[in-house]
Design an enzyme around this catalytic site. Structure first.
Site, PDB file in Angstrom:
ATOM      1  N   CYS A   1      48.524  20.361 -52.678  1.00 11.85           N
ATOM      2  CA  CYS A   1      47.803  20.543 -53.935  1.00 11.85           C
ATOM      3  C   CYS A   1      47.247  19.183 -54.346  1.00 11.85           C
ATOM      4  CB  CYS A   1      48.751  21.069 -55.008  1.00 11.85           C
ATOM      5  SG  CYS A   1      50.037  19.901 -55.442  1.00 11.85           S
TER       6      CYS A   1
ATOM      7  N   HIS B   1      55.790  14.838 -59.760  1.00 13.55           N
ATOM      8  CA  HIS B   1      56.572  15.640 -60.710  1.00 13.55           C
ATOM      9  C   HIS B   1      56.695  15.019 -62.100  1.00 13.55           C
ATOM     10  CE1 HIS B   1      57.722  18.563 -57.880  1.00 13.55           C
ATOM     11  NE2 HIS B   1      58.664  17.906 -57.267  1.00 13.55           N
TER      12      HIS B   1
ATOM     13  N   CYS C   1      51.272  13.618 -61.494  1.00 17.06           N
ATOM     14  CA  CYS C   1      50.066  14.451 -61.473  1.00 17.06           C
ATOM     15  C   CYS C   1      49.476  14.497 -62.890  1.00 17.06           C
ATOM     16  CB  CYS C   1      50.430  15.859 -61.008  1.00 17.06           C
ATOM     17  SG  CYS C   1      49.050  16.996 -61.130  1.00 17.06           S
TER      18      CYS C   1
ATOM     19  N   GLU D   1      60.441  18.192 -62.524  1.00 15.59           N
ATOM     20  CA  GLU D   1      59.350  18.311 -63.517  1.00 15.59           C
ATOM     21  C   GLU D   1      59.904  18.731 -64.878  1.00 15.59           C
ATOM     22  OE1 GLU D   1      55.813  20.761 -62.545  1.00 15.59           O
ATOM     23  OE2 GLU D   1      55.811  21.294 -64.672  1.00 15.59           O
TER      24      GLU D   1
ATOM     25  N   ASN E   1      58.333  26.071 -54.345  1.00 14.36           N
ATOM     26  CA  ASN E   1      57.020  26.694 -54.291  1.00 14.36           C
ATOM     27  C   ASN E   1      56.834  27.404 -52.939  1.00 14.36           C
ATOM     28  OD1 ASN E   1      54.348  25.292 -52.889  1.00 14.36           O
ATOM     29  ND2 ASN E   1      53.893  26.526 -54.682  1.00 14.36           N
TER      30      ASN E   1
HETATM   31  S1  SF4 Z   1      50.655  20.440 -61.454  1.00 16.08           S
HETATM   32 FE1  SF4 Z   1      52.051  20.412 -59.723  1.00 16.08          FE
HETATM   33  S2  SF4 Z   1      51.250  21.997 -58.344  1.00 16.08           S
HETATM   34 FE2  SF4 Z   1      49.627  21.524 -59.797  1.00 16.08          FE
HETATM   35  S3  SF4 Z   1      48.366  19.985 -58.805  1.00 16.08           S
HETATM   36 FE3  SF4 Z   1      49.872  18.903 -60.046  1.00 16.08          FE
HETATM   37  S4  SF4 Z   1      51.571  18.501 -58.664  1.00 16.08           S
HETATM   38 FE4  SF4 Z   1      50.329  20.081 -57.700  1.00 16.08          FE
END
Ligand code: SF4
Length: 287
Positions: free
Chosen positions: A12, A74, A96, A130, A229
């Site tokens: 991702c 995370h 992220c 997370e 996941n």
């Molecule tokens: S929120 Fe989690 S699953 Fe979505 S792009 Fe970011 S790391 Fe990947």
């Protein structure tokens, strides 16, 4: 036999970004500490370790004064940043951006609403990194629910601000929302705010995955067993195709799976590297 790799599979955006940041740092210095596994995939971790990545745990932090440490996608609770500051550890934050945004939304909601009696509720996996990062934004004052049984933790007479961990299942989030609404209604309380905090890269994936899995006679799902996941997406595949096999490396392939088979699909979790799926496709083609 036709072997096709799912065009929607692979890392991702958040994991790809974190690995990109790690690789840039490793190219500069040849050594980089990462707080916990950067990706839930042993093969990719091994590849990164060979280029100088050193995976550490929170317990290792006191021994790393003055070092530079990468934070994975995370995210982390504020305490990690405080500990790093005290120890003069330089953090390279690869959280992220979608997770960072969610952390900010939860914090804002808590600051604005907790004084009015609102409960901040997070639908997620207890103990998942997370979720720890999310609850940490409000000093652990969120109520984490993982299933219907956990609803007993809520006071349905009070306002509820509902969020979800980014990688939870869309249908499960909807089901739990329906339950909360119904229980609040019994107490004539409609003060529920449902926040759409699922990551589209995962939530939207199960629909296209069903299509991919059902359009091949055999489906090879590539993932590390540690990936939650991966476990979820594998079950999505299994729900539409019973000839579905979960593997984490080419050595697990069983040639008997492909007897009189014409179409094979290869897919994986959001933590499965493209190069690994390509190696597996080659191994199947050789059979
Ligand atoms: S929120 Fe989690 S699953 Fe979505 S792009 Fe970011 S790391 Fe990947």
């Amino acid at each position: 036999m036709y072997v096709t790799i799912d065009p929607d599979a692979g890392f991702c955006f958040g994991v790809e970004r974190a690995i990109g940041i790690a690789q840039t740092e490793l190219a500069k210095s040849g050594k980089l500490y990462c707080l916990e596994d950067i990706v839930h995939n042993a093969s990719e971790l091994e590849r990164l370790k060979e280029t100088g990545l050193i995976v550490i745990t929170h317990d290792d932090l006191p021994g790393l004064t003055g070092e530079r440490i990468l934070l994975r996608a995370h995210g982390e609770p504020p305490e990690t940043f405080e500990i790093a500051e005290k120890l003069k550890i330089g953090l390279i934050d690869a959280t992220c951006p979608i997770v960072t945004k969610l952390q900010e939304r939860i914090k804002k909601s808590y600051q604005e609403e907790s004084g009015k009696g609102a409960q901040i509720v997070i639908f997620g996996k207890k103990g998942h990194a997370e979720v720890t990062g999310l609850t940490g934004q409000i000093g652990g004052k969120a109520i984490v629910i993982s299933n219907i049984a956990d609803l007993d933790l809520l006071d349905f007479s009070k306002p509820v601000r509902l969020f979800s961990q980014t990688t939870m299942d869309h249908d499960a989030y909807e089901a739990i929302t329906v339950q909360i609404k119904a229980k609040m209604k019994l107490l004539k309380n409609d003060n529920l705010q449902v926040n759409n905090s699922l990551c589209r890269q995962v939530a939207g994936r199960s629909y296209s995955l069903k299509e991919f899995a059902s359009s091949h006679q055999v489906l090879i799902f590539v993932s590390d067993k540690k990936s939650s996941n991966g476990a979820f997406l594998f079950n999505v595949c299994r729900s539409v195709n019973k000839n579905c096999y979960f593997i984490h490396e080419p050595s697990e392939i069983n040639p008997n799976w492909f007897t009189e088979v014409e179409t094979v699909g290869i897919t994986g979790a959001t933590s499965t590297p493209q190069w690994l799926m390509e190696e597996i496709a080659e191994a199947i083609e050789d059979i």
